[in-house]
Design a protein around this motif. Structure first.
Motif, short mmCIF file in Angstrom:
data_model
loop_
_atom_site.label_atom_id
_atom_site.label_comp_id
_atom_site.label_asym_id
_atom_site.label_seq_id
_atom_site.Cartn_x
_atom_site.Cartn_y
_atom_site.Cartn_z
N GLY A 48 38.03 28.97 45.99
CA GLY A 48 38.44 29.35 44.64
C GLY A 48 37.57 28.62 43.65
O GLY A 48 37.01 27.58 43.98
N HIS A 49 37.46 29.17 42.43
CA HIS A 49 36.63 28.47 41.44
C HIS A 49 37.47 27.50 40.62
O HIS A 49 38.66 27.75 40.38
CB HIS A 49 35.88 29.46 40.54
CG HIS A 49 36.74 30.41 39.78
ND1 HIS A 49 37.27 30.11 38.55
CD2 HIS A 49 37.19 31.66 40.06
CE1 HIS A 49 37.98 31.13 38.10
NE2 HIS A 49 37.95 32.10 39.01
N LEU A 50 36.83 26.41 40.21
CA LEU A 50 37.54 25.35 39.47
C LEU A 50 37.36 25.46 37.97
O LEU A 50 38.04 24.78 37.21
CB LEU A 50 37.07 23.98 39.96
CG LEU A 50 37.38 23.67 41.43
CD1 LEU A 50 36.70 22.38 41.85
CD2 LEU A 50 38.87 23.59 41.65
N ASP A 82 44.14 32.23 37.19
CA ASP A 82 42.69 32.36 37.47
C ASP A 82 42.02 31.00 37.36
O ASP A 82 41.39 30.73 36.37
CB ASP A 82 42.09 33.37 36.47
CG ASP A 82 40.63 33.66 36.78
OD1 ASP A 82 40.22 33.47 37.92
OD2 ASP A 82 39.90 34.05 35.85
N MET A 83 42.05 30.12 38.41
CA MET A 83 42.80 30.35 39.60
C MET A 83 43.23 29.03 40.20
O MET A 83 43.14 28.79 41.39
CB MET A 83 42.01 31.24 40.59
CG MET A 83 40.66 30.68 40.98
SD MET A 83 39.83 31.68 42.24
CE MET A 83 40.85 31.42 43.68
N LYS A 84 43.69 28.12 39.31
CA LYS A 84 44.07 26.79 39.78
C LYS A 84 45.36 26.81 40.59
O LYS A 84 45.55 25.99 41.49
CB LYS A 84 44.17 25.84 38.59
CG LYS A 84 42.79 25.50 38.01
CD LYS A 84 42.86 24.70 36.74
CE LYS A 84 41.45 24.23 36.34
NZ LYS A 84 41.46 23.52 35.04
N GLU A 100 31.73 29.62 38.07
CA GLU A 100 31.96 31.00 38.53
C GLU A 100 32.13 31.95 37.36
O GLU A 100 31.75 33.12 37.43
CB GLU A 100 33.19 31.06 39.44
CG GLU A 100 33.40 32.41 40.14
CD GLU A 100 34.25 33.41 39.36
OE1 GLU A 100 34.35 34.56 39.81
OE2 GLU A 100 34.82 33.05 38.29
N GLU A 101 32.73 31.46 36.27
CA GLU A 101 32.99 32.35 35.13
C GLU A 101 31.69 32.85 34.49
O GLU A 101 31.69 33.85 33.79
CB GLU A 101 33.89 31.67 34.10
CG GLU A 101 35.32 31.38 34.60
CD GLU A 101 36.17 32.65 34.80
OE1 GLU A 101 35.70 33.74 34.48
OE2 GLU A 101 37.30 32.50 35.29
N LEU A 102 30.59 32.14 34.74
CA LEU A 102 29.28 32.59 34.22
C LEU A 102 28.46 33.30 35.27
O LEU A 102 27.75 34.27 34.98
CB LEU A 102 28.47 31.38 33.72
CG LEU A 102 29.02 30.60 32.53
CD1 LEU A 102 28.12 29.42 32.23
CD2 LEU A 102 29.11 31.51 31.31
N GLY A 155 40.34 33.36 47.32
CA GLY A 155 41.75 33.20 46.92
C GLY A 155 42.12 33.80 45.57
O GLY A 155 43.19 33.52 45.04
N GLU A 156 41.24 34.64 45.00
CA GLU A 156 41.55 35.25 43.70
C GLU A 156 42.79 36.14 43.82
O GLU A 156 43.08 36.69 44.89
CB GLU A 156 40.37 36.12 43.21
CG GLU A 156 39.12 35.33 42.88
CD GLU A 156 39.01 34.91 41.41
OE1 GLU A 156 40.03 35.00 40.68
OE2 GLU A 156 37.91 34.50 41.02
N ALA A 157 43.45 36.32 42.68
CA ALA A 157 44.73 37.03 42.65
C ALA A 157 44.65 38.42 43.29
O ALA A 157 43.83 39.26 42.90
CB ALA A 157 45.18 37.18 41.20
ZN LIG Z 1 38.68 34.02 38.83
#
Ligand SMILES: [Zn+2]
Length: 422
Positions: free
Chosen positions: A77-79, A112-114, A147-149, A170-172
């Motif tokens: 997952g991205h932090l 998204d996505m802690k 990841e958002e970029l 692990g994204e929703a």
């Molecule tokens: Zn995400």
């Protein structure tokens, strides 16, 4: 059943507490350092076999099951999160309060996505207790950055180092088993004209009018086949501007009584499996070619537009500079592939109803496509499974339902244990 029992016995307040800590730490893209340090402390608390960050700044934690020589599995997952404007959020649930209300955990990054990341993280504690006579392998949790970029750019670094057999994004997914994801490209079309005083009327080539023809061409002529799970390839204009130096106005950015000499048009393309950087550029150019030829018949001096990928740049918190074309490929996993078959068995064992789905947004999963292109002999298989709804990402008053986190916690333990089964 033993696995279900240890899931039931697990004190879920530990998962919630960790998710709250992560939400309370602001972690915009390139500013994930404190969150990564918190992950390393959590890994020590849970007795992971290893934890560190790589040169991009990705957090990597690892546990060994049995001899550790079996399959290698990554949960990821991205932090980083997008920004949040506290003024727009309700008073008692500000973006970094991590407030819990009515069985929902609120805050930027909750969905998204802690929330998902904390859930995956703690599932490793359950998996570590699996009987080495029945299960064998290594389980990694990778917390990616920026990841958002750039979907998949930093995750690719981790893939190259770990060489996993299976990846779980692990994204929703509302705890559905997602087996596909569309990709994304951002294309910049520069249309040129000849800047002159507006009083000259149509005696000059006006790039703003040319833009109208180009948009019309996509609108009228572009059609995509629809794939069963992923739907269509979408090509949609998302921005239009006169760049600095494009002419017009007092500052060279357009306006006032001047026809500009350049206009930039941006298209967002949602891609399908098999689409490449080159194939998408070709689609865009082919769709424009008729109107450009027509324009050049009317105005022989009309230049052909430049078509290229938009580029994004950033520096990770570890000081690594990234500059890339904005293109992340789509992926699809066959329902008959081992990872899907075993994931279904795993979900059944923890009593989660099985539903197949697909992501409509882009994820770090795009990195797996690039990884397989780089190492064609590696058979890395990918699925997505995560708590909550895609539609809650990037929203004001973002939240995750605690019930979804609990369901996903069972799901991760169920899926990964089947993948580790000897
Ligand atoms: Zn995400």
């Amino acid at each position: 059943m033993q696995l279900l029992q240890s899931i039931k016995n697990y004190d879920f307040s530990n998962v919630l507490h960790f998710a709250q800590k992560l939400i309370q730490m602001k972690s915009l893209s390139g500013q994930e350092k404190t969150v990564v340090e918190r992950c390393i402390r959590e890994a020590a608390k849970l007795n992971f076999d290893d934890s560190y960050f790589d040169r991009m700044g990705n957090f990597i934690g690892k546990i060994k099951v049995g001899t550790g020589k079996g399959k290698k599995i990554i949960l990821t997952g991205h932090l980083d999160t997008v920004n949040a404007d506290p003024a727009k959020w309700d008073e008692e649930i500000k973006p970094h309060s991590a407030a819990i209300k009515d069985q929902k955990l609120y805050g930027r990054g909750a969905s998204d996505m802690k929330g998902a990341f904390a859930t995956m993280f703690h599932s490793l504690k359950i998996l570590k207790e699996l009987d080495g006579n029945e299960f064998d392998g290594e389980v990694y949790i990778v917390g990616t950055v920026v990841e958002e970029l750039f979907e998949g750019v930093c995750f690719l670094e981790a893939l190259k180092k770990i060489n996993p057999d299976y990846v779980i994004i692990g994204e929703a997914s509302e705890c559905r088993l997602n087996i596909a994801q569309r990709g994304r490209g951002e294309i910049l079309i520069s249309i040129f004209g000849y800047g002159k005083h507006a009083s000259v009327g149509r005696t000059t080539v006006n790039p703003i009018e040319q833009v109208a023809f180009i948009i019309e061409a996509f609108h009228v002529w572009y059609r995509s086949e629809a794939m069963a799970l992923l739907g269509k390839r979408n090509i949609v204009p998302t921005d239009i501007k006169i760049p600095v130096g494009g002419g017009g106005g007092l500052d060279g950015k357009g306006g006032n009584s001047t026809v500009p000499n350049e206009v930039e048009l941006t298209y967002d393309v949602r891609t399908l499996p098999g689409d490449t950087e080159e194939s998408i550029l070709k689609i865009v150019k082919d769709n424009m070619s008729n109107v450009i030829e027509h324009g050049q018949r009317l105005y022989p001096s009309l230049k052909s537009p430049d078509v290229e990928y938009a580029k994004e740049e950033c520096i990770t918190y570890t000081g690594k500079q990234i500059k890339q074309n904005k293109f992340a490929p789509a992926w699809q996993t066959d329902e008959g592939d081992e990872v899907v078959v075993k994931a279904k068995e795993g979900l059944a064992k923890v009593e989660i109803p099985i539903e197949i789905g697909a992501y409509s947004f882009c994820t770090d999963g795009s990195a797996v496509v690039k990884y397989r292109d780089l190492y064609p002999d590696k058979k890395c298989q990918i699925i997505g499974f995560g708590p909550s709804l895609e539609s809650l990402a990037h929203t004001t008053n973002e939240y995750i339902e605690i019930g979804e986190m609990k369901k996903a916690f069972k799901g991760y333990a169920g899926i990964v244990s089947e993948l580790l089964r000897k």
